[in-house]
Design a protein around this motif. Sequence first.
Motif, short mmCIF file in Angstrom:
data_model
loop_
_atom_site.label_atom_id
_atom_site.label_comp_id
_atom_site.label_asym_id
_atom_site.label_seq_id
_atom_site.Cartn_x
_atom_site.Cartn_y
_atom_site.Cartn_z
N ASP A 56 25.95 69.63 61.88
CA ASP A 56 26.30 68.58 61.09
C ASP A 56 25.50 68.43 59.78
O ASP A 56 25.83 68.12 58.73
CB ASP A 56 26.28 67.31 61.89
N LEU A 57 24.05 68.41 59.98
CA LEU A 57 23.11 68.23 58.89
C LEU A 57 23.04 69.39 58.02
O LEU A 57 22.74 69.12 56.98
CB LEU A 57 21.85 68.13 59.63
N GLN A 58 23.66 70.59 58.65
CA GLN A 58 23.87 71.83 57.42
C GLN A 58 25.15 71.95 57.08
O GLN A 58 25.28 73.08 56.51
CB GLN A 58 23.04 72.87 58.48
N SER A 59 26.00 71.19 56.91
CA SER A 59 27.06 71.16 56.41
C SER A 59 27.99 72.42 57.14
O SER A 59 28.91 73.02 56.49
CB SER A 59 27.10 71.74 54.89
N ARG A 60 27.68 72.38 58.50
CA ARG A 60 28.57 73.52 58.87
C ARG A 60 29.15 72.98 60.33
O ARG A 60 28.72 71.77 60.77
CB ARG A 60 27.76 74.83 59.14
N VAL A 61 29.88 73.60 61.01
CA VAL A 61 30.22 73.23 62.50
C VAL A 61 29.58 74.02 63.40
O VAL A 61 29.22 74.94 63.08
CB VAL A 61 31.94 73.55 62.48
#
Lengths: 339, 152, 375
Positions: A56-61
Amino acid sequence: MSGGVYRPAMDWWQAHGLPVWILDAIWMAVMAAIVTVFVLLTVLILVWLERKISGDLQSRVGPNRVGGRFGLLQTAADALKLLMKEDLIPAGADRIVFVLAPFLVFVPTLVVFMTLPFSDKWVVKDLNLGVLFVIAISAIPVIGLIMAGWASNNKYAMLGAMRAAAQSLSYEIPLVLAMVCVVVMAGSLRIGDIVEAQRGGNWFVLRFPLQFAFILYFVTAMAEVNRVPFDLPEAESELVSGYHVEYSGMRFAFFFLAEFAHLFFVSAFCATLFLGAWDGPWLPPAVWFLVKSYAVVITIMWIRWTVPRLRIDQIMGFSWKLLVPVGLVVVLLTGLARV
Amino acid sequence: MAKRTNLLSEVAIAAWSIAKGLSVTLQNALRPRVTRNYPAQRTEISSRWRGRLVHLRGEDGRPRCTACQACQKACPTLAIGTIVGDERKGRERRARGYLWDASRCLFCGLCVEACPFDAIVLSQDYSVVVESRAETIFELAALLEPEKGAQS
Amino acid sequence: MPLGNEMARSLTPTEHVTLNMGPQHPSTHGVLRLKLEMEGEVIVGCEPVIGYLHRGMEKIGESRTYPQFLPYTDRLDYLSSASNNVAYVQAVEKLLGLEVPDRAKYLRVVLLELNRIASHLVFVATFANDLAATTVFLYAIREREMIMDLFEMWAGARLTQSWVRIGGVAKDLPGGFAERAREFCRLLPKRLDEYDRLLTGNRIFRVRTEGVGILAPEMGVDYGCSGPTLRGSGVAFDVRRAEPYEVYERLDFEMVTHPTCDCMGRYRVRMEEMRQSVRIIEQCLAELPKGEVLAKVGRTVRPPAGEAYGRVESPRGEFGCFVVSDGGPQPIRVRLRAPSFFHLGVLPQMLQGWKIGDVVAILGSIDIVLGEVDR
């Protein structure tokens, strides 16, 4: 404890003339087993949570294939994989010490869970010296670390283990100082008393000067669990080798599980000491306990994925030059506040 | 006392800088994810993508390639192997055999630029998947685009 | 700073320990082997061992025609392939005495600057990752994906575009490119601000990079350093200003230097350079003249006998290509001057007296690519 099952069982037991201590022992064993299962499940959940939150924090799933759209069974799959790996013991390694080390790291972490108040009725054993017990047992995994480093027959694992030990020991002191503030405020080492003193929303974190003790505990807890920014003992592997480099398969899984179990423990303990443990309105107490513990866990993970790592001399300097003096000042202030 | 205040302000600045960092990660956590769930969701490939070599057919359905070997001369890595044409001469000749080595190809497109008849293109096909080294060499039949009206 | 070892050394004679930071390593940027000689924690010597990625590029150049060698140059500094292309092509164009159309020059600058931003984003990503700020790695790569999309739109390839030709650029911009590029230029400075909030001001990051890995300006110049590594030590040298090529003399941008000579300085130079590159791209897109994108060059390129040196400011420094021709269709010598090679040469000096934890920071801050070191 334990909601009305113990008393009738004890009455039946004593009515048959059987010694009390046997039932107590069996009871303790059953409770401990339940808590152990809880811890293992929690670790599974925590690993999944870490991967999802970092995503979530890294713009990914994060994981999204194993076990449905949210990858809920991912950790189970990883554990299975680790079980199937080859069990390598390096040539020239001290076999007995090598095999014992993971246990010495994992078991104390499990043992301290026995003092946690999961709810007003659920404590395995509320010791009179609860806080002291926790501090003492939490220091044992350090020995396991050194054993792991030594037994690996690897210069660099040894170096990494030494650093991990140095870091753990130097952060014990501010940790203990933070806990001492809470003990002074509550007037007792017993965890039940500490929780009682916070009932009704009068949590310790709201009372001056325990806010500073809270922050101090938070920071030193991250260092105890080897989380970024204090994760040099693990990240040594980026440069030299961490203390568990020679471990593979299930032995490595033990270290891994121990770390996450310890992480949950320090978060839950933080919730107990400062956030009132299971205290809270209209939700069941066990739920409050979990909510608070997970809130602390998620905050630690949030910090882990945001900040860079400190160098070992910076870590040591931070502890000895800043945290210890601050800890002493806060203890003094707490004493004065209590007067 | 001045040194004490300095330390306090340093600690405050440090804590504030970490708090700013935390706010950035939180903001990003609230943005939509950028992951595309391949293979369920596929990315749109640009029309100029330099993928697998494809031989184009002319109006009459025959390959456009006249086996002039301009592409072979242009290729930097000798990825284009033997080119065999039929018996006719000049522009009337058509290719009968053409070997393209996918493992040597750089996908640079110099061959496409060199071709005077627009007979080859680097297509949008990015999955050149083979199971042995021998299969990386493609023949003309595999490289030709499908006939008009035929199933692809 | 050597940390109190003098006293220890004088009391107890100790041996140096050799530590191998092997070719397989998560933090050496490519296959680099560093033999570190240490006295306890402190590094007293370092020997970089290279050659693990040697592919014989210069020798290959002697058996390829001039246009054929172009895709090989992409694979040198593969993070900014257009810089290598342009250096080579400039040398050949000098030999041919070829004049490149204006539009092609502007397009080359757009390509070069987009490559520069992409490369610097990889630098930020890997530098932060080496220091355990993994999230910044993913953010920077996310931004870089937008550049990759632009390249895919224009050239059909994401990394090794091979889109420069002798005499210009392979093809013109496709429709919609300018809007997408401008959109990217609008977005990037905001994202760079985010990285600043996450990294540049972060106390922990500052403590790991400020004052670490000092490169004295004189030493930098002596060792032939260039690019942000040298400009981070305050030396104002940029090939785009020293010997302007393409249309850089017409463009308005700042040469970024930083006086502190440490890892933080080099990092800040690259961050600011990204903003300057955005400026350059916006100017180029605005001033793009109409015309051809490729000069007329014969099918076989046979430059007259002679030698020429083409230099560009690649994201790593001055990348140069020296071509010697004997009048035939193939060069008889192609010599590639890679900036990372020289920076690796000065690395042992920069590591003196620092601890192991700093090796990663210092090595990351000079931003080498083994593709061009080993060729």
